[in-house]
Write a protein that holds these residues in place. Structure first.
Motif, short mmCIF file in Angstrom:
data_model
loop_
_atom_site.label_atom_id
_atom_site.label_comp_id
_atom_site.label_asym_id
_atom_site.label_seq_id
_atom_site.Cartn_x
_atom_site.Cartn_y
_atom_site.Cartn_z
N ASP A 50 0.85 -1.18 0.00
CA ASP A 50 0.00 0.00 0.00
C ASP A 50 0.89 1.25 0.00
OD1 ASP A 50 0.33 1.11 2.91
OD2 ASP A 50 -0.02 -1.03 3.16
N PRO A 51 0.34 2.42 -0.33
CA PRO A 51 1.17 3.63 -0.45
C PRO A 51 1.98 3.96 0.79
CG PRO A 51 -0.97 4.01 -1.46
CD PRO A 51 -1.05 2.67 -0.78
N THR A 52 1.40 3.78 1.97
CA THR A 52 2.13 4.11 3.20
C THR A 52 3.31 3.16 3.38
OG1 THR A 52 0.14 4.97 4.27
CG2 THR A 52 1.96 4.34 5.70
N SER A 53 3.09 1.86 3.22
CA SER A 53 4.17 0.89 3.35
C SER A 53 5.24 1.13 2.29
CB SER A 53 3.62 -0.53 3.23
OG SER A 53 2.72 -0.82 4.27
N ARG A 54 4.81 1.52 1.11
CA ARG A 54 5.74 1.78 0.02
C ARG A 54 6.66 2.96 0.34
NH1 ARG A 54 4.08 3.88 -5.41
NH2 ARG A 54 5.65 3.25 -6.89
N ASN A 55 6.07 4.04 0.84
CA ASN A 55 6.88 5.21 1.20
C ASN A 55 7.84 4.89 2.34
OD1 ASN A 55 5.84 7.00 -0.71
ND2 ASN A 55 4.12 7.57 0.59
N ASN A 56 7.38 4.10 3.31
CA ASN A 56 8.26 3.70 4.40
C ASN A 56 9.41 2.84 3.88
OD1 ASN A 56 6.69 5.01 6.30
ND2 ASN A 56 5.53 3.20 6.86
N LEU A 57 9.10 1.95 2.95
CA LEU A 57 10.15 1.10 2.39
C LEU A 57 11.18 1.94 1.65
CD1 LEU A 57 11.21 -1.77 1.85
CD2 LEU A 57 9.80 -1.80 -0.21
N TRP A 58 10.73 2.95 0.92
CA TRP A 58 11.67 3.83 0.23
C TRP A 58 12.66 4.46 1.20
CZ3 TRP A 58 8.25 7.15 -3.64
CH2 TRP A 58 7.75 6.30 -4.61
N GLN A 59 12.20 4.88 2.36
CA GLN A 59 13.10 5.46 3.35
C GLN A 59 14.16 4.44 3.78
OE1 GLN A 59 11.02 7.29 6.63
NE2 GLN A 59 9.45 8.16 5.31
N HIS A 60 13.74 3.18 3.95
CA HIS A 60 14.68 2.15 4.36
C HIS A 60 15.69 1.85 3.25
CE1 HIS A 60 12.66 1.49 8.10
NE2 HIS A 60 11.53 1.13 7.53
N ILE A 61 15.24 1.90 1.98
CA ILE A 61 16.17 1.66 0.88
C ILE A 61 17.21 2.77 0.81
CG2 ILE A 61 16.35 1.53 -1.64
CD1 ILE A 61 13.64 0.08 -1.64
N ARG A 62 16.77 4.01 0.98
CA ARG A 62 17.75 5.11 1.03
C ARG A 62 18.75 4.89 2.16
NH1 ARG A 62 12.85 8.24 0.61
NH2 ARG A 62 12.49 8.92 -1.56
N GLY A 63 18.26 4.39 3.28
CA GLY A 63 19.14 4.13 4.43
C GLY A 63 20.17 3.06 4.17
N LEU A 64 19.90 2.13 3.24
CA LEU A 64 20.88 1.11 2.92
C LEU A 64 22.19 1.74 2.47
CD1 LEU A 64 18.72 -1.49 0.92
CD2 LEU A 64 19.30 -1.50 3.35
#
Length: 323
Positions: free
Chosen positions: A168-182
């Protein structure tokens, strides 16, 4: 971090050979987030499987995370993390046990594994979920677990295959933050396969667009968008003024691809700021009532359509392909 030269893969089919990947060349630098885009059947999955040692190339060479893909596949596996589109966690197992098993398989001691798991849980928002069954996690939680499994051995390079599909859009945006953190927090290089152009635009330093087994283009999202000729302008006027407004637009030297539908006129122009001033003055001189005027900068969807001949939405909705 990745250096590919002439990489190719041919499959034997009932009707003859299928050239899934046709001698591609590209590089990925250390610390980059690189997006890998293309319609279904473009060859992305085959390329990804070759780079992660799951499929042997028919031709070509590649160095992945400092190891030769053909001469030292074990060395490649030790230095990469791979998060498949479907994930690999056992839904009947406890989260902490899955992470511990993955860490131990990569040779971490129990103490080192516990420390690493605690660190990843904090960074990826898995705190408090360690005792949960994998099958009880939400889509976003499970995707973060998939990423943790791919990172538990601290690889310098991680491959993510369609990481946000089904979220869902919220989970997707949260995941993007984690990918940037990688990259920003863990120092990893990320090779990201995705169908979502807004995802690539938001996350990637560079983008590779593949179609029919070849790399069509590679560049930064901004530079790719700059290759699409002109801004898209949508002009809506009162019905009585459509004829005059159309004449105004068609008389502009910079206006191209002019189309009229109802009381809406669409066109592209290289100099939208100056063109808007000229249009408004000309419409005012002809007493044409303007309802709205909108300017849209080129998007990656425009780039995708220009290069592959099909909109990204159609490519995403097409029948899934194994190549």
């Amino acid at each position: 971090m990745i250096d590919v030269r002439g990489l190719a893969r041919t499959f034997q089919a009932a009707h003859g050979e299928v050239n899934a990947v046709r001698g591609v060349d590209f590089t990925v630098g250390e610390g980059e987030i690189v997006g890998f885009l293309g319609p279904n059947g473009a060859g992305k999955t085959t390329t990804l499987r070759m780079l992660t040692t799951l499929l042997r190339p028919t031709a070509g060479t590649a160095t992945v995370a400092g190891h030769d893909l053909l001469a030292d596949p074990v060395g490649v596996r030790r230095r990469i993390g791979y998060v498949a589109q479907g994930g690999g966690a056992n839904p009947a197992e406890v989260v902490a046990n899955e992470l511990m098993l993955q860490a131990r398989l990569y040779g971490l001691s129990k103490d080192r594994a516990r420390t690493r798991i605690e660190d990843l849980a904090g960074r990826l928002g898995l705190d408090g979920l360690e005792s949960r069954l994998v099958g009880s996690l939400s889509g976003g939680q499970r995707r973060r677990l998939d990423i943790a499994l791919g990172l538990v051995h601290q690889p310098p390079l991680i491959f993510l295959d369609e990481p946000s599909t089904g979220l869902d859009p919220t989970s997707r945006n949260n995941l993007w933050q984690h990918i940037r953190g990688l990259r920003d927090e863990l120092g990893a290089t990320v090779f990201l396969s995705t169908h979502y152009l807004d995802e690539a635009d938001a996350l990637c330093d560079r983008i590779l667009i593949m179609d029919r087994g070849t790399i069509l283009v590679e560049d930064s999202p901004q530079e790719l968008k700059g290759r699409v000729s002109g801004d898209a302008v949508t002009l809506e006027v009162a019905e009585a003024g459509v004829g005059d407004a159309t004449a105004v637009v068609e008389a502009l030297p910079s206006a191209r691809s002019v189309t009229v539908g109802g009381n809406t006129i669409r066109f592209r122009t290289e100099h939208s700021s100056r063109t808007m001033v000229d249009i408004m003055r000309a419409l005012e001189a002809r007493a044409v009532e303007t309802v709205s005027l909108q300017v849209d900068r080129p998007t990656l969807d425009d780039v995708f359509l220009t290069l592959t001949g099909q909109p990204a939405e159609e490519a995403r909705a097409a029948t899934p392909s194994t190549v």
